[in-house]
Design an enzyme around this catalytic site. Structure first.
Site, PDB file in Angstrom:
ATOM      1  N   GLU A 128      -4.338   5.324  12.664  1.00 56.08           N
ATOM      2  CA  GLU A 128      -3.141   5.925  12.059  1.00 56.08           C
ATOM      3  C   GLU A 128      -2.513   6.991  12.955  1.00 56.08           C
ATOM      4  O   GLU A 128      -1.297   7.117  13.022  1.00 56.08           O
ATOM      5  CB  GLU A 128      -3.475   6.510  10.681  1.00 56.08           C
ATOM      6  CG  GLU A 128      -3.690   5.454   9.592  1.00 56.08           C
ATOM      7  CD  GLU A 128      -5.043   4.765   9.671  1.00 56.08           C
ATOM      8  OE1 GLU A 128      -5.928   5.249  10.417  1.00 56.08           O
ATOM      9  OE2 GLU A 128      -5.226   3.731   9.001  1.00 56.08           O
ATOM     10  N   HIS A 198      -7.207   4.489  -2.706  1.00 52.18           N
ATOM     11  CA  HIS A 198      -6.076   3.563  -2.820  1.00 52.18           C
ATOM     12  C   HIS A 198      -5.173   4.007  -3.962  1.00 52.18           C
ATOM     13  O   HIS A 198      -4.521   3.195  -4.604  1.00 52.18           O
ATOM     14  CB  HIS A 198      -6.556   2.127  -3.052  1.00 52.18           C
ATOM     15  CG  HIS A 198      -7.417   1.600  -1.948  1.00 52.18           C
ATOM     16  ND1 HIS A 198      -8.762   1.833  -1.885  1.00 52.18           N
ATOM     17  CD2 HIS A 198      -7.103   0.883  -0.837  1.00 52.18           C
ATOM     18  CE1 HIS A 198      -9.261   1.267  -0.794  1.00 52.18           C
ATOM     19  NE2 HIS A 198      -8.273   0.688  -0.127  1.00 52.18           N
TER      20      HIS A 198
END
Lengths: 394, 445
Positions: A128, A198
């Site tokens: 990322e 999530h």
């Protein structure tokens, strides 16, 4: 770092796609259904589709004309449409991230690599901080960069690049260099069973960062126009996509190229007794709360979608609270230092003499986002309604 | 078994069909199509998609010290004599003189700025002692159209490109003439016209950015590369790993230039890494790599020139590790005698210095002599002192520039804060150093 968890939800999303599944909302509500089994009487009183923690209200803002050429799109298709237009209208635009090449784990980039080529729509290594830094570099040279972080929960490795670099590029160079042509898209928010990694809503972390724009859409029409606005804005933008809406939210979305203004909140329902403020999925919870409050208690609620977290629309919010004299803010993220705190402080300062009750916040608790306890964690319509009643009685 | 092979073949054809349906731009590919080749039947080689290799029945770990370390490329010996004549780039006299002059001018500027910080006239400084050769040698081998991302100890690159003494000084003083508007600490230089991206303090963040910029330049097709400088300490950051891997997989024309000067502040390299320096990591990412004597400006020139050629013709990254020594303190906030010996520093300053070595090379060829040296040093000193005094006299920028450039246009909440501060400063003017700041109107959009 995201490998284990990516596998988890990727499986859900991709297999759902292959089966032509349109009911991930029911999946999302799986936990809630379990909960309801223990409350049979309650379950019988509720239509099955309300088993989820919200009901989507299709959007029809003024920008959609009477004879508009529209297509029925869910949120992921609207995102896809926006990126398709961005790629078609600006040759420098590139789209990249983990697994975007084959269409993305949430199908947002389906068909774009085939249409625009592998040099414009491509996979990156699983990293990322690399994705964010790469996006900044593209934007510094004047290219338009659309970077995807697979889940907002995994944006933290890129925090340094976004906060210390992207946000400060123009300022620190005296406007010699900037990375305004970058946009980071990332799925956020509760999904029914996403647990700790999530489900997160990290907007408040970024709201504390001058130089960034932070945007959360509530549905497909808004998502398309706001995403195109972010992509074309001269400032680095983070675009949080409430992932539970990817399939559940369906609007009649204009096919044309359009943008919606950043930094403007939407008054969705006008009312006179209380101002309700939310963003993303929570807007739909609040709309339902407003209906329930009207029908059951004759309370008139004004429902506002904040839309842009940073810089936020102070005028619309303050004008509404000056009219209603009461305010309830709701967000999925934990309450302490959530963005509701910023809103509440500003409202308190600017509307002090008009307020008839303390500003109320209904938010996630100050815990990590849990798996099986999700129904007890979320600021659902019952918690909002309860708080609203106390607010009116204050 | 037969069924399995048929299935695999079938899948392979499907895969190929799909991939061949996609226009693959050759210019953007160095031959990898992403297709995992299946071994022909009967071949006894491992078939794992994650690597290409052979089988072994010997249980044997790969030891990191199986070889002697990547060698250090040099053109001159430490006395400035060319060792292999074919390796001498034979640069024209004018260019060599310019290289020498920029290295020495940087050195003189460093001494005066360092002293000025000691006297409290600027808040901070970082010298470039001992690393002037890496800056000038690499900068001279590429063109001003190639984009530079630096760390903070690469002022010589700007010096080579024509950044003026005024520009350096204005930035260090944060005065009204600083295009950075006085917002960053000293030595955080940047120049749009010289394609030198503004420095930031955060180590390693420039590395994946340089890769993204190189990707964009590849798509633009101008035949230019990006050069990205960093120290060996920075090479331990996650962003360094990210950038090496992205540059290789996305086939970007970027030169990673590592200044390995032995220390990251007080941390010696044996506490920084245990492999063969930074260069040894290059091949593990699939990056063409070379190690060079950073005190040999001609060697640095040669490798950088060759690296650019590889990067722009083959669209792939190159890693250069320049071995050198940080002769000065880390910064003005550091006293390096707390962690290393004066003798060690003296050794590098007196026997290995890049400036002295180039001077010998030039003297041997009649391009330089002691008279020229004396005159040049005097003129440098004079020029630096004059520029320094002028920069010190200039006012600071209008303080309202504190609020601009956060976004392209000032959002309403920020405008409100600006107005509140204006009212406050007016009321409490005696308590703010307004007299030092320019009152000239500025664009507050």
């Amino acid at each position: 770092m995201a490998a284990l968890s990516l596998g988890f939800l990727r499986g859900v999303a991709a297999s759902g796609y292959r089966a032509g599944l349109t009911k991930s909302l029911n999946r999302a509500a799986g936990v809630q259904i379990l909960y309801r089994k223990q409350n049979n009487t309650h379950l019988q009183q509720q239509p099955a589709r309300q088993a989820s923690f919200f009901t989507y209200h299709p959007d029809k803002p003024d920008i959609v004309g009477e004879n508009e050429d529209v297509t029925e799109m869910n949120l992921f298709k609207a995102i896809n449409s926006a990126m398709d237009i961005a790629l078609a209208t600006d040759e420098t635009t590139v789209l990249f991230g983990e697994d975007v090449g084959f269409g993305g784990v949430f199908r947002c980039s389906v068909g774009l690599q085939e249409k625009y080529g592998r040099d414009r729509v491509f996979n990156t290594p699983l990293c990322e901080q690399g994705i964010a830094g790469f996006a900044i570099g593209l934007a510094v040279t004047g290219s338009t960069a659309i970077a995807e972080i697979q889940f907002a929960d995994y944006i933290f490795p890129a925090f340094d690049q976004l906060v210390n670099e992207a946000a400060k590029y123009r300022y620190r160079s005296g406007n010699m260099f900037n990375c305004g042509k970058m946009t980071v898209r990332t799925p956020c928010g509760a999904v029914g069973h996403g647990a700790l990694y999530h489900s997160q809503s990290p907007e408040a972390y970024f709201a504390h960062t001058p130089g960034l724009k932070v945007v959360v859409p509530r549905g497909p029409i808004k998502a398309k126009g706001l995403l195109l606005a972010c992509i074309r804005a001269p400032d680095p933008c983070i675009f949080f996509e409430p992932k539970v809406l990817y399939r559940a939210a369906v609007d009649m979305v204009p096919n044309r190229d359009y943008t919606l203004p950043l930094g403007e909140a939407d008054v969705l329902v006008e009312g006179s007794d209380v101002t309700l403020i939310g963003w993303g999925t929570q807007v739909h919870v609040l709309r339902e709360v407003a209906t329930m409050a009207q029908e059951q208690y004759n309370i008139s609620c004004e429902v506002i979608d904040l839309v842009t977290i940073l810089p936020w629309d102070q005028d619309t919010i303050l004008n509404s609270v000056k009219k209603t004299n009461r305010c309830l803010i709701a967000h999925e993220a934990p309450i302490t230092c959530g963005f509701g705190a910023e809103l509440a402080a500003k409202i308190q300062k600017e509307c002090f003499l008009m307020l008839e009750a303390p500003v109320e916040r209904v938010c996630g608790f100050d815990t990590p986002f849990p798996h099986v306890f999700e129904p007890f964690y979320l600021p659902d319509k019952w918690r909002c309604l309860s708080a609203l009643r106390k607010l009116v009685k204050y | 078994q037969v069924f399995k092979m048929q299935t695999l073949n079938c899948m392979r054809q499907l895969c190929r069909g799909r991939l061949f349906g996609v226009p693959i731009h050759r210019a953007f590919s160095t031959g990898t199509t992403g297709i995992h080749e299946i071994n022909p039947e009967g071949s006894d080689r491992p078939n794992f998609p994650g690597s290409r290799s052979s089988w072994t029945e010997k249980l044997e770990f790969i030891q990191p010290d199986i070889y002697d370390g990547i060698p250090v490329y040099r053109v001159m010996d430490i006395k400035g004599k060319v060792i292999v004549p074919e390796q001498d780039p034979k640069l024209p006299e004018s260019m060599l003189v310019k290289m020498y002059e920029r290295m020495t001018l940087l050195n003189v500027m460093d001494r005066i700025m360092y002293e000025s910080q000691r006297q409290g006239r600027i808040s901070f400084y970082m010298t470039n002692y001992g690393e002037e050769g890496t800056h000038i040698g690499s900068a001279a081998a590429i063109t001003n159209d190639d984009l530079v991302f630096g760390q903070y100890r690469e002022a010589g690159v700007l010096m080579w490109r024509g950044y003026q003494l005024e520009d350096f000084m204005n930035q260090c003083y944060g005065n009204v003439a600083d295009p950075g508007k006085g917002r960053q600490m000293p030595v955080h230089y940047g120049s749009k016209s010289l394609n030198f991206v503004t420095i930031s303090s955060t180590l390693g963040t420039q590395m994946p950015q340089a890769v993204g910029a190189a990707y964009a330049m590849k798509r633009q097709g101008g035949g230019n590369c990006v050069i990205c400088y960093f120290g060996e300490g920075t090479s331990s950051e996650g962003d360094c790993h990210a950038s090496f891997n992205f540059a290789a997989t996305l086939e970007c024309p970027v030169l990673f230039f590592c200044r390995n000067n032995g220390y990251a502040i007080s941390t010696p390299t044996h506490e920084q890494y245990r492999g063969d320096g930074v260069a040894a990591r290059g091949p593990s990412y699939g990056i063409a790599t070379i190690r060079v004597d950073g005190n040999d400006v001609l060697a640095v020139y040669n490798v950088t020139k060759a690296a650019k050629e590889i990067s722009v013709t083959e669209n792939r990254p190159v890693l250069i590790e320049a071995m050198t020594y940080r002769i000065g303190h880390h910064s003005t906030s550091d006293d390096s005698s707390a962690y290393r010996s004066v003798d060690e520093v003296m050794h590098w300053d007196t026997t290995q210095h890049p400036i002295a070595r180039l001077r010998t090379y030039m003297t041997d060829r009649g391009y330089w002599d002691s008279n020229k040296e004396k005159a040049w040093k005097e003129s440098c000193h004079k020029k630096v002192m004059q520029t320094f005094a002028a920069a010190e006299r200039r006012a600071k920028p209008n303080w309202r520039l504190l609020f601009t450039d956060v976004y392209e246009t000032m959002p309403p909440n920020l405008r409100t804060q600006l107005e509140e501060m204006e009212a406050h400063v007016k009321e409490y003017e005696d308590y703010y150093p307004t007299a030092n700041f320019s009152q000239e109107p500025v664009d507050l959009s």
